[in-house]
Write a protein that holds these residues in place. Sequence first.
Motif, PDB file in Angstrom:
ATOM      1  N   MET A   1       5.193   9.223  12.883  1.00 59.02           N
ATOM      2  CA  MET A   1       3.892   8.751  13.301  1.00 59.02           C
ATOM      3  C   MET A   1       2.948   8.808  12.113  1.00 59.02           C
ATOM      4  N   THR A   2       2.156   7.785  11.940  1.00 59.64           N
ATOM      5  CA  THR A   2       1.221   7.701  10.827  1.00 59.64           C
ATOM      6  C   THR A   2      -0.144   8.171  11.304  1.00 59.64           C
ATOM      7  N   HIS A   3      -0.801   8.946  10.467  1.00 59.12           N
ATOM      8  CA  HIS A   3      -2.109   9.476  10.819  1.00 59.12           C
ATOM      9  C   HIS A   3      -3.122   9.075   9.767  1.00 59.12           C
ATOM     10  N   ALA A   4      -4.332   8.836  10.187  1.00 59.28           N
ATOM     11  CA  ALA A   4      -5.433   8.645   9.246  1.00 59.28           C
ATOM     12  C   ALA A   4      -6.171   9.979   9.200  1.00 59.28           C
ATOM     13  N   THR A   5      -6.244  10.578   8.030  1.00 49.87           N
ATOM     14  CA  THR A   5      -6.889  11.868   7.912  1.00 49.87           C
ATOM     15  C   THR A   5      -7.994  11.798   6.868  1.00 49.87           C
ATOM     16  N   SER A   6      -8.926  12.733   6.947  1.00 48.10           N
ATOM     17  CA  SER A   6     -10.029  12.758   5.991  1.00 48.10           C
ATOM     18  C   SER A   6      -9.528  13.154   4.614  1.00 48.10           C
ATOM     19  N   LEU A   7     -10.147  12.569   3.623  1.00 52.35           N
ATOM     20  CA  LEU A   7      -9.780  12.861   2.247  1.00 52.35           C
ATOM     21  C   LEU A   7     -10.877  13.633   1.545  1.00 52.35           C
ATOM     22  N   PRO A   8     -10.510  14.665   0.805  1.00 53.21           N
ATOM     23  CA  PRO A   8     -11.500  15.280  -0.069  1.00 53.21           C
ATOM     24  C   PRO A   8     -11.697  14.366  -1.269  1.00 53.21           C
ATOM     25  N   PRO A   9     -12.779  14.530  -2.004  1.00 57.14           N
ATOM     26  CA  PRO A   9     -12.942  13.720  -3.212  1.00 57.14           C
ATOM     27  C   PRO A   9     -11.721  13.888  -4.109  1.00 57.14           C
ATOM     28  N   SER A  10     -11.205  12.786  -4.599  1.00 52.17           N
ATOM     29  CA  SER A  10     -10.024  12.819  -5.459  1.00 52.17           C
ATOM     30  C   SER A  10      -9.990  11.548  -6.274  1.00 52.17           C
ATOM     31  N   PRO A  11      -9.029  11.456  -7.187  1.00 53.95           N
ATOM     32  CA  PRO A  11      -8.898  10.214  -7.939  1.00 53.95           C
ATOM     33  C   PRO A  11      -8.578   9.027  -7.033  1.00 53.95           C
ATOM     34  N   LEU A  12      -8.094   9.297  -5.821  1.00 51.80           N
ATOM     35  CA  LEU A  12      -7.762   8.212  -4.908  1.00 51.80           C
ATOM     36  C   LEU A  12      -9.003   7.577  -4.300  1.00 51.80           C
ATOM     37  N   GLN A  13     -10.033   8.367  -4.107  1.00 49.14           N
ATOM     38  CA  GLN A  13     -11.219   7.870  -3.423  1.00 49.14           C
ATOM     39  C   GLN A  13     -12.473   8.464  -4.060  1.00 49.14           C
ATOM     40  N   PRO A  14     -13.267   7.641  -4.748  1.00 46.99           N
ATOM     41  CA  PRO A  14     -14.509   8.161  -5.308  1.00 46.99           C
ATOM     42  C   PRO A  14     -15.428   8.643  -4.193  1.00 46.99           C
ATOM     43  N   PRO A  15     -16.184   9.717  -4.419  1.00 44.40           N
ATOM     44  CA  PRO A  15     -17.045  10.266  -3.382  1.00 44.40           C
ATOM     45  C   PRO A  15     -18.289   9.419  -3.123  1.00 44.40           C
ATOM     46  N   SER A  16     -18.512   8.372  -3.917  1.00 45.99           N
ATOM     47  CA  SER A  16     -19.714   7.552  -3.765  1.00 45.99           C
ATOM     48  C   SER A  16     -19.603   6.632  -2.556  1.00 45.99           C
ATOM     49  N   ALA A  17     -20.174   5.471  -2.650  1.00 45.59           N
ATOM     50  CA  ALA A  17     -20.216   4.512  -1.561  1.00 45.59           C
ATOM     51  C   ALA A  17     -18.818   4.195  -1.040  1.00 45.59           C
ATOM     52  N   MET A  18     -18.794   3.666   0.173  1.00 50.29           N
ATOM     53  CA  MET A  18     -17.538   3.307   0.809  1.00 50.29           C
ATOM     54  C   MET A  18     -16.733   2.376  -0.096  1.00 50.29           C
ATOM     55  N   THR A  19     -15.566   2.821  -0.472  1.00 51.37           N
ATOM     56  CA  THR A  19     -14.657   2.030  -1.275  1.00 51.37           C
ATOM     57  C   THR A  19     -13.370   1.897  -0.486  1.00 51.37           C
ATOM     58  N   VAL A  20     -12.800   0.715  -0.489  1.00 53.25           N
ATOM     59  CA  VAL A  20     -11.533   0.478   0.181  1.00 53.25           C
ATOM     60  C   VAL A  20     -10.510   0.118  -0.885  1.00 53.25           C
ATOM     61  N   THR A  21      -9.395   0.820  -0.860  1.00 53.74           N
ATOM     62  CA  THR A  21      -8.294   0.533  -1.760  1.00 53.74           C
ATOM     63  C   THR A  21      -7.078   0.203  -0.905  1.00 53.74           C
ATOM     64  N   ILE A  22      -6.388  -0.874  -1.267  1.00 54.80           N
ATOM     65  CA  ILE A  22      -5.161  -1.232  -0.571  1.00 54.80           C
ATOM     66  C   ILE A  22      -4.032  -1.351  -1.580  1.00 54.80           C
ATOM     67  N   TYR A  23      -2.943  -0.652  -1.304  1.00 53.80           N
ATOM     68  CA  TYR A  23      -1.713  -0.793  -2.076  1.00 53.80           C
ATOM     69  C   TYR A  23      -0.967  -1.926  -1.385  1.00 53.80           C
ATOM     70  N   HIS A  24      -0.904  -3.059  -2.062  1.00 59.06           N
ATOM     71  CA  HIS A  24      -0.605  -4.342  -1.446  1.00 59.06           C
ATOM     72  C   HIS A  24       0.608  -5.011  -2.062  1.00 59.06           C
ATOM     73  N   ASN A  25       1.355  -5.721  -1.215  1.00 60.59           N
ATOM     74  CA  ASN A  25       2.428  -6.596  -1.665  1.00 60.59           C
ATOM     75  C   ASN A  25       2.116  -7.966  -1.080  1.00 60.59           C
ATOM     76  N   PRO A  26       1.719  -8.926  -1.913  1.00 59.04           N
ATOM     77  CA  PRO A  26       1.336 -10.238  -1.395  1.00 59.04           C
ATOM     78  C   PRO A  26       2.477 -10.986  -0.708  1.00 59.04           C
ATOM     79  N   ALA A  27       3.723 -10.560  -0.904  1.00 60.77           N
ATOM     80  CA  ALA A  27       4.854 -11.197  -0.233  1.00 60.77           C
ATOM     81  C   ALA A  27       5.073 -10.662   1.181  1.00 60.77           C
ATOM     82  N   CYS A  28       4.314  -9.643   1.575  1.00 65.53           N
ATOM     83  CA  CYS A  28       4.476  -8.984   2.875  1.00 65.53           C
ATOM     84  C   CYS A  28       3.400  -9.458   3.842  1.00 65.53           C
ATOM     85  N   GLY A  29       3.818 -10.012   4.981  1.00 64.23           N
ATOM     86  CA  GLY A  29       2.868 -10.487   5.983  1.00 64.23           C
ATOM     87  C   GLY A  29       1.987  -9.380   6.535  1.00 64.23           C
ATOM     88  N   THR A  30       2.539  -8.203   6.762  1.00 68.83           N
ATOM     89  CA  THR A  30       1.740  -7.085   7.270  1.00 68.83           C
ATOM     90  C   THR A  30       0.656  -6.716   6.268  1.00 68.83           C
TER      91      THR A  30
END
Length: 154
Positions: A1-30
């Motif tokens: 089961m996949t969960h969405a959990t809160s993140l502490p500030p890290s290199p993955l997510q800057p603590p500033s304004a809402m930033t969205v990052t997607i690890y994406h494969n353009p060949a994947c429909g999902t």
Amino acid sequence: MTHATSLPPSPLQPPSAMTVTIYHNPACGTSRNALAMIRQSGEDPEVIEYLETPPSRDTLRQLIAAMGIPTRDLLRRKDTPYDALGLDDPTLDDDALLDAMLAHPILINRPIVVTAKGAALCRPSERVLALLPHPVATFTKEDGEIVSSAGVAR
């Protein structure tokens, strides 16, 4: 089961304004559907085409921890060298699984989305809606399925 959990500030997510990052494969429909939902929700995401720019071992570890899933749950089997590499062996530890993902980024399941609200493997793609501050009300996927943000836990 996949969960969405809160993140502490890290290199993955800057603590500033809402930033969205997607690890994406353009060949994947999902992955394409998740990216389209993000954009239709008014966000301008950072798109990381992880097959071209694979995450580091540390980033993979941080993503797995942020999603609250076992390392094995991030492995993709379909259309990958999963079987040829014997990755179904339950004795393989997290380091061996990470080694395989680093050597063959196609083994990393997608899309992974990171926002200030958390991180999740967005399969199905509408899981992204719970991570967005103002998700699109309805969205029609490439296959014609209509999804709605009504009732999405935020």
